[in-house]
Structure formats: structure tokens, C-alpha cells
Design a protein around this motif. Structure first.
Motif, PDB file in Angstrom:
ATOM      1  N   MET A  82       0.313  -0.822   0.288  1.00  0.00           N
ATOM      2  CA  MET A  82      -0.146  -0.140   0.047  1.00  0.00           C
ATOM      3  C   MET A  82       0.660   1.311   0.003  1.00  0.00           C
ATOM      4  N   GLY A  83       0.152   2.322  -0.805  1.00  0.00           N
ATOM      5  CA  GLY A  83       1.127   3.938  -0.488  1.00  0.00           C
ATOM      6  C   GLY A  83       1.171   3.915   1.027  1.00  0.00           C
ATOM      7  N   GLU A  84       1.940   5.059   1.306  1.00  0.00           N
ATOM      8  CA  GLU A  84       2.369   5.569   2.003  1.00  0.00           C
ATOM      9  C   GLU A  84       2.445   7.038   3.138  1.00  0.00           C
ATOM     10  N   ASN A  85       1.292   7.922   3.406  1.00  0.00           N
ATOM     11  CA  ASN A  85       1.807   8.921   3.531  1.00  0.00           C
ATOM     12  C   ASN A  85       1.606   9.395   5.452  1.00  0.00           C
ATOM     13  N   PHE A  86       3.222   9.951   5.634  1.00  0.00           N
ATOM     14  CA  PHE A  86       3.112   9.989   6.714  1.00  0.00           C
ATOM     15  C   PHE A  86       3.550  11.923   7.600  1.00  0.00           C
ATOM     16  N   TYR A  87       2.938  12.361   8.226  1.00  0.00           N
ATOM     17  CA  TYR A  87       2.775  13.898   8.910  1.00  0.00           C
ATOM     18  C   TYR A  87       2.824  13.602  10.666  1.00  0.00           C
ATOM     19  N   PHE A  88       3.615  14.557  10.762  1.00  0.00           N
ATOM     20  CA  PHE A  88       3.833  15.004  12.434  1.00  0.00           C
ATOM     21  C   PHE A  88       4.164  15.946  12.495  1.00  0.00           C
ATOM     22  N   SER A  89       3.766  16.619  13.380  1.00  0.00           N
ATOM     23  CA  SER A  89       3.466  17.484  13.777  1.00  0.00           C
ATOM     24  C   SER A  89       3.299  18.261  15.345  1.00  0.00           C
ATOM     25  N   LYS A  90       4.131  18.954  16.325  1.00  0.00           N
ATOM     26  CA  LYS A  90       4.253  19.094  17.598  1.00  0.00           C
ATOM     27  C   LYS A  90       2.663  19.624  18.618  1.00  0.00           C
ATOM     28  N   ASN A  91       2.361  19.725  17.538  1.00  0.00           N
ATOM     29  CA  ASN A  91       0.731  20.363  18.158  1.00  0.00           C
ATOM     30  C   ASN A  91      -0.104  20.216  16.827  1.00  0.00           C
ATOM     31  N   ASN A  92      -1.775  19.182  17.118  1.00  0.00           N
ATOM     32  CA  ASN A  92      -2.925  18.988  17.054  1.00  0.00           C
ATOM     33  C   ASN A  92      -3.102  20.032  15.645  1.00  0.00           C
ATOM     34  N   THR A  93      -3.230  20.207  14.071  1.00  0.00           N
ATOM     35  CA  THR A  93      -3.974  20.607  13.351  1.00  0.00           C
ATOM     36  C   THR A  93      -5.374  20.460  12.347  1.00  0.00           C
ATOM     37  N   SER A  94      -5.488  20.444  11.507  1.00  0.00           N
ATOM     38  CA  SER A  94      -6.760  20.282  10.325  1.00  0.00           C
ATOM     39  C   SER A  94      -6.740  19.479   9.490  1.00  0.00           C
ATOM     40  N   GLY A  95      -7.070  18.656   9.305  1.00  0.00           N
ATOM     41  CA  GLY A  95      -7.001  17.809   8.065  1.00  0.00           C
ATOM     42  C   GLY A  95      -6.523  18.637   6.440  1.00  0.00           C
ATOM     43  N   GLU A  96      -7.375  19.728   6.598  1.00  0.00           N
ATOM     44  CA  GLU A  96      -7.178  20.137   5.436  1.00  0.00           C
ATOM     45  C   GLU A  96      -5.474  20.959   4.991  1.00  0.00           C
ATOM     46  N   ASP A  97      -5.205  21.368   6.713  1.00  0.00           N
ATOM     47  CA  ASP A  97      -3.900  21.426   6.776  1.00  0.00           C
ATOM     48  C   ASP A  97      -2.780  20.443   6.370  1.00  0.00           C
ATOM     49  N   VAL A  98      -3.063  19.184   6.768  1.00  0.00           N
ATOM     50  CA  VAL A  98      -2.448  18.244   6.288  1.00  0.00           C
ATOM     51  C   VAL A  98      -1.960  17.441   4.905  1.00  0.00           C
TER      52      VAL A  98
END
Length: 380
Positions: free
Chosen positions: A290-306
């Protein structure tokens, strides 16, 4: 012939007669009066005409504003109504220990089109609505326009819930079982009024429920399966944002919309929670199927920003050559996000004890296949 024109002609005849009689001095005086009269009459007429035209223009502007304002209000009210219906449905789903539904704008457009057809023909009949050639579950309803969203959903819920036997397959399906069907993840709604103010509602569900042989796996008694509720129930808005923003960006590149797959979401959730426990900021073991995209941030963010963070790699992609650097994660995220042949997606997201935010998306079929970029990636 206008009144002023008639008066002017009569005045000319009178002047000619006076001139022939030799009354030249009187002619000059009268002629001055005549010119002033004509000028005054014409000036008043032009002023009235200008005022009339200004009034017409002002009326047209007001009419334009009147006609345009309700459309925005209607659209806003329609969206508000749809979300209230969804909220009432999700209350019942949580009560029965299944995941909340995600609102899908594209499914809502399909439902809206059919609701308008029902209202136009004043006929209650199930549709053959499909989404990406896949049948949608459906509840179709006609009632009084004064019914509230809660009253409407209550009617659907109580159609079969009172004496439902959860231990065996039902002989017939009903609206109740579709409302709380476990494997259904997405929802769209359309509604329209007839000239007699009868309200037609079309609710579509993806994947469809009420599948023969699957009821025992998808319909549970109330308040007994709360352990099956996943992160979907915790943040439905995030899922709506990330799925809709995915599909909005894919549309710019002529890629079809993705379907939310609950099995992929479960896999993504399990994996991202393990990553959060270990505080991993990158994927160490890539999934080969499967394809994979990963996101990491020090704060919660919106689905659009991800989604926009993954889309940022567009600026580094060479659309003409269709080639990317092997280890350029930014570009890999972009190309997977809009990969045309990918059909389904699942999302997992969580936070660790320090407040760091982790998001993982799994895509099927996977993208970023060597030699296939030009066939799957179009410029916007």
C-alpha cells in the motif's frame, strides 16, 4: 407625435404668419420667447427621462440583490440541515457502538439531484444511485416540511428497532439497520420541496448496508459494543476535512475521488499508534502493498492542513519528465496523494503524551510505481 413637437410646429406657423404681416419686432421678441420655451420643455423632458432611466437601473440592481441573496442563504441552510441530520444519525450509531459517519459533499450532490427529481415528479421511489460505479445504500423519505432533523431520524430509527432480533438474520431489511450498519463510513443527503411544500429527502450511505448474510457482523444492540468505537468517533470533523481536501486536490489533476476504506483505516490507526508510542517521526518499515503518507507535528492541526503539507511537493515535481528523486519524501507524498489509479484510502491519527500529533494515510492500489508517473500524474 409628442406633445412638445406639436406645440413647436403650431408655434412655427404662428411666427411665419406674423412675419408675413411685417411685424418683425414682435417676431424677434416672440422668437426669443419661443426658443426659451422649447429649451425649457426639452430640458424638463430630458431630466424626466434621465430620472426614469435611473429609477429603472436602481430597481434592476435591487432586484439582482434580492434574487442573489437567497441563493447563498438557501445553500447555507441546506448544509446546516444536512449536518443536523448527520448529527442525529451519529448519536444513534454511537449508542450502538459503531463508528460515526463522515459527511461527503460529492455523495450529497448525488443525493440532492435525485431529491429534486422526486420533488419535481412528486414520486417516492428508490434510486439506483452509485458512487464511482458502486451502489449506495439509501433511505428515501417524504413528509411535512415542518419536521425537525431529530424527528426525521427518529422516524427512520424506530422503523424496525423496537422488536429487532440481534441474534439472527432478519427476513427483511429496513431504515434502522442501514442507519447503524457498522461497515458504512460515509454519508450524503439531499432534500427538496414540492409546490405543495411536501419535503422529499434522499440519504445515501457508503458502503451500502443491509447486505444479506452480514447483519450479525454489522448490527449491534445499543450500548453493548462501545469498545468497537475507534478514533473515527473522536474526531469526525478531521476525517471529513482530510478526505474532502484530498478529493478537491485530486480533482484539480483529473484524478477520481478516493473512497474511505474502514479496513485501511484500522490498519493505519494501529500503525500510527505504535509510532506514537515509540515517538517515531518517520516511517521505518514501509508497507510494500500500500501507499503511505505520514505527517508529524508538535501540535494538533486540521485535516486540510495535513493534506496541504503533503501537496506541497508539487512545486518540486517535473510534470514534463514524470521523474522524481528516489528519496524525496515531499514529492513522494504529493504524487501518492493525486495518483490517478489509487481508489481507496484509510486514515489513522493520534497524539502522544507530549502532545505531538501523528497522521498516517494508507492508499490502495499504491502509487509511485516506476514507469507509471506520466499515466497517473497530470498538471493542474
Amino acid at each position: 407625435m409628442g406633445c412638445n413637437q406639436c406645440l413647436n410646429q403650431l408655434r412655427e406657423q404662428e411666427i411665419t404668419s406674423m412675419f408675413n404681416e411685417g411685424e418683425s419686432q414682435n417676431f424677434e421678441n416672440d422668437n426669443l420667447l419661443y426658443k426659451e420655451t422649447i429649451y425649457t420643455d426639452n430640458n424638463e423632458e430630458n431630466q424626466e427621462s434621465n430620472e426614469f432611466q435611473n429609477n429603472i437601473q436602481e430597481s434592476q440592481e435591487i432586484e439582482t440583490k434580492i434574487n442573489s441573496c437567497p441563493q447563498e442563504l438557501i445553500k447555507e441552510k441546506n448544509e446546516e440541515f444536512n449536518m443536523k441530520i448527520l448529527n442525529e444519525i451519529n448519536k444513534y450509531r454511537v449508542k450502538h457502538g459503531v463508528e460515526e459517519l463522515v459527511y461527503d459533499k460529492k455523495i450529497s450532490r448525488i443525493a440532492q439531484k435525485y431529491a429534486e427529481k422526486c420533488a419535481r415528479e412528486n414520486q417516492l421511489e428508490l434510486s439506483d444511485n452509485k458512487y464511482n460505479n458502486i451502489d449506495l445504500g439509501e433511505i428515501i423519505f417524504c413528509g411535512n416540511e415542518d419536521l425537525t432533523p431529530k424527528e426525521i431520524v427518529d422516524i427512520w430509527y424506530h422503523e424496525g428497532s423496537e422488536n429487532y432480533n440481534y441474534k439472527k438474520e432478519p427476513e427483511i431489511s429496513n431504515n434502522f439497520t442501514q442507519l447503524i450498519w457498522k461497515n458504512t463510513v460515509s454519508f450524503g443527503l439531499g432534500h427538496a420541496l414540492t409546490k405543495e411544500n411536501k419535503l422529499y429527502i434522499v440519504a445515501n450511505f457508503y458502503p451500502e448496508g443491509n447486505i444479506k448474510g452480514e447483519f450479525l457482523k454489522n448490527v449491534f444492540p445499543s450500548d453493548t459494543h462501545s469498545e468497537t468505537v475507534s478514533v473515527f468517533s473522536i474526531n469526525t470533523r478531521f476525517l471529513e476535512e482530510i478526505l474532502n481536501s484530498h478529493n478537491d486536490l485530486r480533482a484539480k489533476h483529473n484524478s477520481p475521488p478516493l473512497m474511505l476504506n474502514p479496513n485501511l483505516s484500522t490498519l493505519a490507526q494501529n500503525k500510527v499508534e505504535k509510532m506514537a508510542q515509540k515517538k517515531e517521526k518517520k516511517i521505518k518499515n514501509k508497507n510494500k502493498k500500500m501507499g503511505e503518507n505520514f505527517y508529524f507535528s508538535k501540535n494538533n492541526t486540521s485535516g486540510e492542513d495535513v493534506t496541504l503539507a503533503w501537496y506541497r511537493g508539487k512545486n518540486k515535481y517535473d510534470f514534463a519528465k514524470g521523474i522524481i528523486k528516489k528519496n524525496d519524501e515531499e514529492v513522494n507524498n504529493f504524487t501518492q496523494l493525486i495518483w490517478k489509479n489509487t481508489k481507496e484510502v484509510g486514515f489513522g491519527f493520534t497524539s502522544d503524551d507530549e502532545g505531538n500529533f501523528y497522521v498516517l494515510a494508507l492508499y490502495s492500489p499504491k502509487g509511485n510505481i516506476k514507469g507509471e508517473y506520466k499515466n497517473n500524474i497530470e498538471s493542474d
